[in-house]
Write an enzyme that holds these catalytic residues in place. Structure first.
Site, PDB file in Angstrom:
ATOM      1  N   LYS A 270      48.852  67.539  63.756  1.00  0.00           N
ATOM      2  CA  LYS A 270      47.681  66.951  64.395  1.00  0.00           C
ATOM      3  C   LYS A 270      48.133  65.768  65.266  1.00  0.00           C
ATOM      4  O   LYS A 270      48.711  64.801  64.780  1.00  0.00           O
ATOM      5  CB  LYS A 270      46.711  66.503  63.302  1.00  0.00           C
ATOM      6  CG  LYS A 270      45.368  66.142  63.772  1.00  0.00           C
ATOM      7  CD  LYS A 270      44.298  67.102  63.216  1.00  0.00           C
ATOM      8  CE  LYS A 270      42.932  66.831  63.797  1.00  0.00           C
ATOM      9  NZ  LYS A 270      42.757  67.161  65.195  1.00  0.00           N
ATOM     10  N   CYS A 279      54.277  54.938  53.406  1.00  0.00           N
ATOM     11  CA  CYS A 279      55.326  55.898  53.069  1.00  0.00           C
ATOM     12  C   CYS A 279      56.145  56.314  54.293  1.00  0.00           C
ATOM     13  O   CYS A 279      57.323  55.978  54.381  1.00  0.00           O
ATOM     14  CB  CYS A 279      54.708  57.105  52.391  1.00  0.00           C
ATOM     15  SG  CYS A 279      53.843  56.642  50.891  1.00  0.00           S
TER      16      CYS A 279
END
Ligand code: UGA
Length: 449
Positions: A270, A279
């Site tokens: 996306k 992260c």
């Protein structure tokens, strides 16, 4: 089994809650006494879907306990899960001081043998250092510590579901006994013998995740290799989006068709403002750093990182083109969290967007379903609104930064009537360009014309 969890952040709490739901007795501790007091008062310090429900149930069933006495927690469990933070240093290298601190605590407080499991994301070879540290800090003692690596693959927002229904459970061990212990701990998860908050009746049938036993070095590498690959995939989609804009193609059409090839897969393609959170940005840096430390130039990760940083520049190119001068303009920012269904704003693209808007002299009106209070601390000068329509009232432009469902379903006809100017710059490709144009909006997104 009696288990200890050190570190009550989102990984520690989800791990503790779900292992308690799987029938284990879990003793949680954290260096932050206020956090432990909050938990003992029945409050959950983070927003994570289903977590409160699972924790409350575990408390009621006397399966989970919180204490600020690390020694007591360490002595209570046979297996200790280290879930402390490993933030990036200035250089990008992971800061492992919290792991070192915990190793010292375990070595000095334990009275019986322990299996010490790294759950925190750590660079490869940390297990070797942890083993050495445990031996050094318990010098003179007769206790033997085993070390294992059990990386988490939990996504914020769906972490409870990810724990209960894993694709894979990776256990990196140095001996068969540790593997057997971890297999026993995870057996109820793999056999689906727990009360599932996501599927209250019965979990859908289908293959349960696999437990993979590897070496410790491999397990550590699997985690960084997985996250970095996903980050690469997002940056790849974002370069395709840039290309689509230049040559007049549609990135959604391109990535959808690409993803139908099972070798590629549709997820994490996306395009938009790129990845944030605690992260991917830090893991990619730590992986680049680790690779360099052993003489490998992982330059494709550097490119992925650069492409991601440039997403904000791309957004501002669109803002400048459409709005021209930013100074003195009233701008709404829809979404502050780094992604939907979390209150986490760490490395959230929205924060950099706000910083630049303020630097250019805009009056910023921000909204988010969960992350307003976190953002207020960083940007007290911004005006915050719980209601997105209120945030959009009288603005010259709206910038969409997080893919929350309520923004996806926003009534733009209604919003448009309240805005001073119908200008939307969508950093998450949430809306159909055609529909937005039909509603009279000057609408810009990524990789779509
Ligand atoms: C990530 C991994 O997905 C987990 O498997 C891993 O366990 C976790 O890191 C971790 O190391 O603890 P998380 O950071 O919660 O999970 O979020 P993701 O859902 O992976 O999204 C990361 C970022 O990428 C978000 O900012 C999201 O908006 C962005 N993204 C994601 C895109 O820009 N495009 C996509 O196609 C997908």
């Amino acid at each position: 089994m009696r288990l200890t969890v050190i570190g009550c952040g989102y990984v520690g709490l989800v791990t503790g809650a779900c292992l308690a739901a799987a029938g284990h007795e879990v003793f949680c501790t954290d260096i932050d006494e206020k956090r432990i007091a909050l938990l003992n008062a029945g409050k959950v310090p983070i927003y994570e879907e289903h977590l409160e429900e699972v924790l409350n149930r575990a408390v009621a069933e006397k399966k989970i306990f919180y204490t600020s006495d690390a020694g007591e927690a360490i002595r209570s469990g046979e297996v200790i899960f280290i879930c402390v933070g490993t933030p990036p240093k200035e250089s990008g290298e992971a800061d492992l001081s919290a792991i070192d601190h915990v190793a010292r605590q375990i070595a000095t407080e334990a009275r019986t043998q322990k299996l010490v499991v790294e759950k925190s994301t750590v660079p490869a070879l940390t297990g070797v250092q942890l083993q050495k540290a445990l031996a050094a800090y318990s010098a003179g003692g007769s206790l033997k510590f085993h070390v294992a690596s059990n990386p988490e693959f939990l996504r914020e927002g769906t972490a409870v579901g990810d724990f209960f229904h894993p694709d894979r459970i990776v256990v990196g061990v140095e001996d068969a006994g540790s593997a057997a212990k971890l297999r026993e701990i995870y057996a109820p998860i793999l056999e689906r013998k727990f009360h599932c908050p996501i599927h209250p009746g019965k979990c859908p049938t289908g293959t349960a995740g696999e437990l993979l036993v590897t070496t410790i070095n491999s397990a550590e590498l699997i985690k960084h290799a997985s996250n970095s690959f996903l980050a690469l995939k997002i940056s790849y989609a974002n370069v395709i989006a840039d290309l689509c804009e230049k040559i007049g193609a549609d990135v959604e059409e391109v990535t959808h068709a690409m993803g139908l090839d099972p070798r590629i897969g549709t997820q994490f393609l996306k395009a938009g403002l790129g990845f944030g959170g605690f992260c991917f940005p830090k893991d990619i840096q730590a992986f680049i750093h680790l690779s360099a430390s052993v003489g490998i130039d992982f330059d494709m990760l550097k490119a992925a990182e650069r492409v991601n940083k440039e997403r904000i520049d791309r957004l501002f190119e669109k803002v400048h083109k459409a709005l021209w001068v930013i100074k003195g303009k009233k701008v709404a920012v829809l979404g502050l969290a780094f992604k939907a269904n979390t209150d986490d704003t760490r490395f959230a693209p929205a924060l950099e967007v706000i910083r630049r808007l303020l630097a250019e002299g805009a009056e910023v009106h921000a909204t988010d379903p969960e992350a307003i209070s976190h953002t207020k601390r960083t940007f007290p000068q911004v005006q915050y609104h719980e209601d997105p329509y209120e945030a959009l009232s009288g603005v010259d432009a709206a910038l969409v930064c997080t893919e929350w469902k309520i923004y996806k379903n926003l009534d733009w006809e209604r919003a448009g009537k309240q805005m001073a100017r119908r200008l939307v710059i969508d950093g998450r490709n949430l809306y159909s360009p055609k529909k937005m144009q039909e509603l009279g909006f000057d609408y810009h997104s990524f990789g779509r014309t």
